[in-house]
Design an enzyme around this catalytic site. Sequence first.
Site, short mmCIF file in Angstrom:
data_model
loop_
_atom_site.label_atom_id
_atom_site.label_comp_id
_atom_site.label_asym_id
_atom_site.label_seq_id
_atom_site.Cartn_x
_atom_site.Cartn_y
_atom_site.Cartn_z
N SER A 80 0.76 -0.99 0.08
CA SER A 80 0.01 0.06 0.17
C SER A 80 0.91 1.22 -0.01
O SER A 80 1.74 1.54 -1.09
CB SER A 80 -1.05 -0.02 1.11
OG SER A 80 -2.05 0.91 1.04
N ASP A 134 -10.10 -5.54 -4.06
CA ASP A 134 -9.20 -4.44 -3.26
C ASP A 134 -10.13 -3.06 -3.65
O ASP A 134 -10.00 -2.88 -5.09
CB ASP A 134 -7.85 -4.37 -3.72
CG ASP A 134 -6.93 -3.39 -2.96
OD1 ASP A 134 -7.52 -2.66 -2.39
OD2 ASP A 134 -5.85 -3.82 -2.71
N HIS A 147 -7.70 -5.65 0.16
CA HIS A 147 -6.60 -4.96 0.57
C HIS A 147 -5.65 -5.85 1.72
O HIS A 147 -4.31 -5.69 1.56
CB HIS A 147 -6.78 -3.45 1.00
CG HIS A 147 -5.66 -2.49 0.58
ND1 HIS A 147 -5.15 -2.23 -0.50
CD2 HIS A 147 -5.07 -1.73 1.84
CE1 HIS A 147 -3.99 -1.28 -0.32
NE2 HIS A 147 -4.20 -1.17 0.91
#
Length: 243
Positions: free
Chosen positions: A19, A186, A219
Site C-alpha cells: 500500500s 481490493d 487490501h
Amino acid sequence: MVQYVHDQTGQKLHYVGHSLGTLMAFGAFSRGEVVSMVRSASLLCPIAFLGQMPSLLARAAADAFIAEDLYWLGLNEFAPGGGPASKLVHDICSNSGIDCSNLEDVLTGPNCCLNVSKSYLNDQQPTATKNMVHLAQMIRQGNIAMYDYGSEDENNKHYGQPTPPEYNMSQIPTDIPLLLAYGGKDLISDVKDVQTLIDKLGGRDPEKLVMVYKDEYAHLDFVHAINAKQVVYNPIMDFFNLH
C-alpha cells in the site's frame, strides 16, 4: 531507510512494500533515488494511480477534505483505529448513508481470508496526517504527483514551479525487477488503476515485471490472510531467488 540498510550490510536490498509502502518506492525509483541499492522490489496492493478507486468511504473522506481538516487542526498523526480520525470517519458514514458496520470491508474491500476473531484496522500503524492529505489529493486528481502545498507561491518555494511535479512511472529503470501483487476485491488498489500503472511502466522483460493476481483477495488479505504464505509470500521468495 534503504540507504542505511545498504550502508550497514554492504549489500543490495530486496524491497517489499504494501500500500503506502509501494507509493514510497514508486516515488523514489522514478526519480532515480536508491535504485543502485535495490536488487528487486515486491509491491503489494500498489498505489500509484487512485483516480478509479471504488472505496466509497475513502473517496467520501477525500471529497470532504477530512485529512486537511485534521492537519489544520494541528493533528499531525493519523491513527486509523481510534481518536479524532476514527470519529470523523464514523461521522462520514452517518452523514453519507454508507453502511460502516464492517469498517474493514467498506474501506478496503471484502477481505476473503482474515481471522474473523480479530479487528485488523486497529492493528494498523499510524502515519502522518500529511500523508493522508497527499493521498486525498491523488484520489481527487487521479494522478501520482508530489504533495500540493495549496498555492502557487508555496509550490514554487518547494519545487520551483506553481504545481507539484508528477512522478513519471516510465522513468523507473527497466533493470529493476518488479513484482506487482494485487487483488480483484481490493477497493483501494483497484484493478483498473493497477492496469494504468502497468501501462505507464512500459515494455519490460517479462522476467522483470511479474504479476501476482488473486481475484478473491482485498487490501488486507495481502498482509493478514491466513493463507498469505502460500498465496503471496512463497511466490515473492521465488521471485527473490531469481534475482
